[in-house]
Design a protein around this motif. Structure first.
Motif, PDB file in Angstrom:
ATOM      1  N   GLY A 151       0.812  -1.207   0.000  1.00 37.26           N
ATOM      2  CA  GLY A 151       0.000   0.000   0.000  1.00 37.26           C
ATOM      3  C   GLY A 151       0.843   1.252   0.000  1.00 37.26           C
ATOM      4  O   GLY A 151       1.798   1.374   0.775  1.00 37.26           O
ATOM      5  N   THR A 152       0.475   2.187  -0.880  1.00 35.41           N
ATOM      6  CA  THR A 152       1.253   3.415  -1.064  1.00 35.41           C
ATOM      7  C   THR A 152       0.487   4.647  -0.578  1.00 35.41           C
ATOM      8  O   THR A 152       0.893   5.780  -0.842  1.00 35.41           O
ATOM      9  N   GLY A 153      -0.639   4.436   0.111  1.00 35.32           N
ATOM     10  CA  GLY A 153      -1.400   5.559   0.664  1.00 35.32           C
ATOM     11  C   GLY A 153      -0.780   6.063   1.950  1.00 35.32           C
ATOM     12  O   GLY A 153       0.338   5.680   2.317  1.00 35.32           O
ATOM     13  N   MET A 154      -1.516   6.925   2.669  1.00 38.72           N
ATOM     14  CA  MET A 154      -0.936   7.516   3.876  1.00 38.72           C
ATOM     15  C   MET A 154      -0.638   6.474   4.949  1.00 38.72           C
ATOM     16  O   MET A 154       0.304   6.637   5.736  1.00 38.72           O
ATOM     17  N   VAL A 155      -1.381   5.376   4.963  1.00 36.87           N
ATOM     18  CA  VAL A 155      -1.142   4.346   5.982  1.00 36.87           C
ATOM     19  C   VAL A 155       0.159   3.592   5.671  1.00 36.87           C
ATOM     20  O   VAL A 155       1.016   3.420   6.552  1.00 36.87           O
ATOM     21  N   GLY A 156       0.299   3.159   4.418  1.00 38.11           N
ATOM     22  CA  GLY A 156       1.527   2.473   4.032  1.00 38.11           C
ATOM     23  C   GLY A 156       2.750   3.347   4.258  1.00 38.11           C
ATOM     24  O   GLY A 156       3.781   2.896   4.786  1.00 38.11           O
ATOM     25  N   GLY A 209       4.938  -2.179  -1.434  1.00 39.00           N
ATOM     26  CA  GLY A 209       4.392  -2.762  -2.651  1.00 39.00           C
ATOM     27  C   GLY A 209       3.226  -1.971  -3.216  1.00 39.00           C
ATOM     28  O   GLY A 209       2.472  -1.332  -2.488  1.00 39.00           O
ATOM     29  N   SER A 210       3.107  -2.050  -4.530  1.00 39.16           N
ATOM     30  CA  SER A 210       2.118  -1.288  -5.276  1.00 39.16           C
ATOM     31  C   SER A 210       1.687  -2.119  -6.490  1.00 39.16           C
ATOM     32  O   SER A 210       2.299  -3.152  -6.778  1.00 39.16           O
ATOM     33  N   ARG A 211       0.645  -1.649  -7.224  1.00 36.82           N
ATOM     34  CA  ARG A 211       0.268  -2.368  -8.440  1.00 36.82           C
ATOM     35  C   ARG A 211       1.372  -2.315  -9.480  1.00 36.82           C
ATOM     36  O   ARG A 211       1.494  -3.189 -10.320  1.00 36.82           O
ATOM     37  N   THR A 212       2.145  -1.220  -9.445  1.00 36.72           N
ATOM     38  CA  THR A 212       3.197  -1.051 -10.448  1.00 36.72           C
ATOM     39  C   THR A 212       4.540  -0.856  -9.735  1.00 36.72           C
ATOM     40  O   THR A 212       4.598  -0.239  -8.671  1.00 36.72           O
ATOM     41  N   CYS A 268      -2.044  -2.612   3.795  1.00 35.26           N
ATOM     42  CA  CYS A 268      -2.455  -1.200   3.905  1.00 35.26           C
ATOM     43  C   CYS A 268      -3.084  -0.767   2.590  1.00 35.26           C
ATOM     44  O   CYS A 268      -2.805   0.326   2.088  1.00 35.26           O
ATOM     45  N   THR A 269      -3.894  -1.627   2.013  1.00 34.09           N
ATOM     46  CA  THR A 269      -4.546  -1.284   0.755  1.00 34.09           C
ATOM     47  C   THR A 269      -6.007  -0.924   0.989  1.00 34.09           C
ATOM     48  O   THR A 269      -6.570  -1.221   2.040  1.00 34.09           O
ATOM     49  N   ARG A 270      -6.603  -0.282   0.001  1.00 32.94           N
ATOM     50  CA  ARG A 270      -8.020   0.077   0.064  1.00 32.94           C
ATOM     51  C   ARG A 270      -8.832  -1.185   0.335  1.00 32.94           C
ATOM     52  O   ARG A 270      -8.606  -2.207  -0.328  1.00 32.94           O
ATOM     53  N   GLY A 271      -9.760  -1.104   1.268  1.00 34.82           N
ATOM     54  CA  GLY A 271     -10.481  -2.311   1.667  1.00 34.82           C
ATOM     55  C   GLY A 271     -11.125  -3.050   0.505  1.00 34.82           C
ATOM     56  O   GLY A 271     -11.024  -4.282   0.402  1.00 34.82           O
ATOM     57  N   THR A 288      -8.536   0.648  13.909  1.00 33.23           N
ATOM     58  CA  THR A 288      -9.476   1.494  14.652  1.00 33.23           C
ATOM     59  C   THR A 288      -8.927   2.873  14.986  1.00 33.23           C
ATOM     60  O   THR A 288      -9.592   3.642  15.696  1.00 33.23           O
ATOM     61  N   VAL A 289      -7.690   3.169  14.518  1.00 33.52           N
ATOM     62  CA  VAL A 289      -7.126   4.500  14.787  1.00 33.52           C
ATOM     63  C   VAL A 289      -6.499   5.081  13.523  1.00 33.52           C
ATOM     64  O   VAL A 289      -6.151   4.351  12.594  1.00 33.52           O
ATOM     65  N   ASN A 290      -6.346   6.372  13.516  1.00 37.00           N
ATOM     66  CA  ASN A 290      -5.642   7.064  12.444  1.00 37.00           C
ATOM     67  C   ASN A 290      -4.191   6.563  12.365  1.00 37.00           C
ATOM     68  O   ASN A 290      -3.613   6.173  13.377  1.00 37.00           O
ATOM     69  N   CYS A 291      -3.610   6.634  11.163  1.00 33.16           N
ATOM     70  CA  CYS A 291      -2.290   6.015  10.983  1.00 33.16           C
ATOM     71  C   CYS A 291      -1.182   6.650  11.829  1.00 33.16           C
ATOM     72  O   CYS A 291      -0.228   5.982  12.222  1.00 33.16           O
ATOM     73  N   GLN A 292      -1.313   7.938  12.142  1.00 38.70           N
ATOM     74  CA  GLN A 292      -0.287   8.572  12.991  1.00 38.70           C
ATOM     75  C   GLN A 292      -0.273   7.931  14.375  1.00 38.70           C
ATOM     76  O   GLN A 292       0.780   7.772  14.997  1.00 38.70           O
TER      77      GLN A 292
HETATM   78  N1  LIG Z   1      -6.085   6.659   6.811  1.00 37.72           N
HETATM   79  C1  LIG Z   1      -5.983   6.116   8.004  1.00 37.72           C
HETATM   80  O1  LIG Z   1      -5.428   6.700   8.943  1.00 37.72           O
HETATM   81  C2  LIG Z   1      -6.554   4.740   8.223  1.00 37.72           C
HETATM   82  C3  LIG Z   1      -6.794   4.303   9.510  1.00 37.72           C
HETATM   83  C4  LIG Z   1      -7.250   2.986   9.710  1.00 37.72           C
HETATM   84  C5  LIG Z   1      -7.411   2.137   8.618  1.00 37.72           C
HETATM   85  N2  LIG Z   1      -7.195   2.608   7.358  1.00 37.72           N
HETATM   86  C6  LIG Z   1      -7.332   1.678   6.211  1.00 37.72           C
HETATM   87  O2  LIG Z   1      -6.033   1.475   5.678  1.00 37.72           O
HETATM   88  C7  LIG Z   1      -6.109   1.188   4.269  1.00 37.72           C
HETATM   89  C8  LIG Z   1      -5.165   2.121   3.506  1.00 37.72           C
HETATM   90  O3  LIG Z   1      -5.641   3.446   3.554  1.00 37.72           O
HETATM   91  P1  LIG Z   1      -4.872   4.637   2.769  1.00 37.72           P
HETATM   92  O4  LIG Z   1      -5.715   5.814   2.915  1.00 37.72           O
HETATM   93  O5  LIG Z   1      -3.447   4.667   3.185  1.00 37.72           O
HETATM   94  O6  LIG Z   1      -4.820   4.118   1.262  1.00 37.72           O
HETATM   95  P2  LIG Z   1      -5.966   3.805   0.168  1.00 37.72           P
HETATM   96  O7  LIG Z   1      -6.060   4.947  -0.754  1.00 37.72           O
HETATM   97  O8  LIG Z   1      -7.213   3.331   0.866  1.00 37.72           O
HETATM   98  O9  LIG Z   1      -5.309   2.545  -0.575  1.00 37.72           O
HETATM   99  C9  LIG Z   1      -4.175   2.734  -1.353  1.00 37.72           C
HETATM  100  C10 LIG Z   1      -3.647   1.411  -1.846  1.00 37.72           C
HETATM  101  O10 LIG Z   1      -4.705   0.618  -2.427  1.00 37.72           O
HETATM  102  C11 LIG Z   1      -4.233   0.131  -3.673  1.00 37.72           C
HETATM  103  N3  LIG Z   1      -5.336  -0.057  -4.630  1.00 37.72           N
HETATM  104  C12 LIG Z   1      -6.286   0.861  -4.978  1.00 37.72           C
HETATM  105  N4  LIG Z   1      -7.103   0.331  -5.915  1.00 37.72           N
HETATM  106  C13 LIG Z   1      -6.634  -0.923  -6.173  1.00 37.72           C
HETATM  107  C14 LIG Z   1      -7.053  -1.972  -7.038  1.00 37.72           C
HETATM  108  N5  LIG Z   1      -8.119  -1.831  -7.853  1.00 37.72           N
HETATM  109  N6  LIG Z   1      -6.372  -3.148  -7.016  1.00 37.72           N
HETATM  110  C15 LIG Z   1      -5.300  -3.306  -6.197  1.00 37.72           C
HETATM  111  N7  LIG Z   1      -4.856  -2.337  -5.354  1.00 37.72           N
HETATM  112  C16 LIG Z   1      -5.516  -1.168  -5.336  1.00 37.72           C
HETATM  113  C17 LIG Z   1      -3.302   1.206  -4.193  1.00 37.72           C
HETATM  114  O11 LIG Z   1      -2.442   0.637  -5.141  1.00 37.72           O
HETATM  115  P3  LIG Z   1      -1.323   1.531  -5.894  1.00 37.72           P
HETATM  116  O12 LIG Z   1      -0.187   1.603  -4.935  1.00 37.72           O
HETATM  117  O13 LIG Z   1      -1.024   0.743  -7.096  1.00 37.72           O
HETATM  118  O14 LIG Z   1      -1.940   2.863  -6.195  1.00 37.72           O
HETATM  119  C18 LIG Z   1      -2.605   1.651  -2.931  1.00 37.72           C
HETATM  120  O15 LIG Z   1      -1.469   0.874  -2.667  1.00 37.72           O
HETATM  121  C19 LIG Z   1      -7.584   1.366   3.897  1.00 37.72           C
HETATM  122  O16 LIG Z   1      -8.181   0.082   3.864  1.00 37.72           O
HETATM  123  C20 LIG Z   1      -8.156   2.203   5.033  1.00 37.72           C
HETATM  124  O17 LIG Z   1      -9.537   1.966   5.244  1.00 37.72           O
HETATM  125  C21 LIG Z   1      -6.796   3.896   7.150  1.00 37.72           C
END
Ligand SMILES: NC(=O)c1ccc[n+]([C@@H]2O[C@H](COP(=O)([O-])OP(=O)(O)OC[C@H]3O[C@@H](n4cnc5c(N)ncnc54)[C@H](OP(=O)(O)O)[C@@H]3O)[C@@H](O)[C@H]2O)c1
Length: 219
Positions: free
Chosen positions: A11-16, A33-36, A71-74, A138-142
């Motif tokens: 996962g490459t979002g803020m959590v990863g 890791g990421s799709r690409t 850490c990917t989108r659910g 259950t908590v923000n990533c920070q």
């Molecule tokens: N934000 C928070 O503080 C927080 C707190 C608790 C739990 N969470 C959970 O943690 C997870 C990550 O959250 P985030 O906000 O960091 O990121 P996100 O935007 O929810 O997910 C990003 C990741 O999902 C992958 N992804 C998106 N569409 C995809 C697809 N169709 N097939 C395969 N992979 C795909 C992306 O791949 P690419 O790298 O290729 O783009 C990327 O690595 C989520 O499930 C969220 O609910 C978040």
């Protein structure tokens, strides 16, 4: 645990980014890791995270890690884990921080799992050899990686079918991320409880105007 551990952060979002940065700062060898293989966010993360930080596809990362963070989108987690590959995940601990949020009807999101299933269980069913431990969702990533960011003791939950894996995750939570109050809810089906907390978490976020909060289980 002071030695360096090989860790995959899917996962490459803020959590990863946040979990990966914390683990790298502790001296662990982290592959994001990421799709690409050429994901720009992953490259920017690695440039900041320093020597032990690597990037690659979901499969590259899963192959490199002894422990895997999801850490990917659910709603994309199963696809991401399939891309990571069963063989690369086999018998490993997978710490699942993802939430089954459905944004298709706008805000606030609903849960695509309903309340008789959970994403943690869906992942466990799809990958039976993987030791899935639901935690940190259950908590923000920070806060995930720095429990002391909030004052006093507050509570983190773990769910999983494998007792040894949960014990290892508990050590990661306490020794690396500073958690003091870790409640073991039981098997992976108990992830229904923590995932179903998200609708309340989202309303608290709205009401408090900040993501810097957590619950404390007083007993
Ligand atoms: N934000 C928070 O503080 C927080 C707190 C608790 C739990 N969470 C959970 O943690 C997870 C990550 O959250 P985030 O906000 O960091 O990121 P996100 O935007 O929810 O997910 C990003 C990741 O999902 C992958 N992804 C998106 N569409 C995809 C697809 N169709 N097939 C395969 N992979 C795909 C992306 O791949 P690419 O790298 O290729 O783009 C990327 O690595 C989520 O499930 C969220 O609910 C978040």
């Amino acid at each position: 645990m002071t030695h360096s551990t090989k860790i995959a952060v899917l996962g490459t979002g803020m959590v990863g980014e946040t979990i990966g940065a914390k683990l790298a700062s502790l001296g662990h060898a982290v592959t994001m890791g990421s799709r690409t293989a050429s994901n720009e966010k992953a490259a920017a993360w690695a440039a900041k995270a320093g020597a032990g930080a690597k990037t690659g596809t979901f499969a590259d990362a899963a192959a490199a890690g002894e422990i895997v963070f999801n850490c990917t989108r659910g709603d994309a987690s199963l696809a991401a884990l399939e891309a990571a590959g069963e063989a690369n995940l086999r018998n490993k601990i997978l710490i699942d921080v993802a939430n089954p949020l459905d944004f298709s009807k706008g805000m606030p999101p609903s849960l695509f799992t309903g309340n008789t299933d959970s994403l943690g269980e869906q992942i466990q069913r799809a990958f039976p050899s993987v030791k899935v431990v639901k935690a940190l969702n259950t908590v923000n990533c920070q806060i995930m990686v720095d429990a002391a960011r909030l004052p006093g003791d507050h509570t983190m939950f773990v769910s999983g079918d494998d007792a040894e894996a949960k014990a290892r995750v508990r050590t990661i939570l306490t020794d690396w991320f500073g958690w003091k109050d870790v409640v073991d809810l039981g098997g992976i089906a108990t992830a229904r409880g923590t995932e179903s907390y998200l609708p309340l978490w989202i309303r608290l976020w709205g009401a408090l105007g900040t993501a810097d909060f957590n619950v404390k289980i007083v007993r």
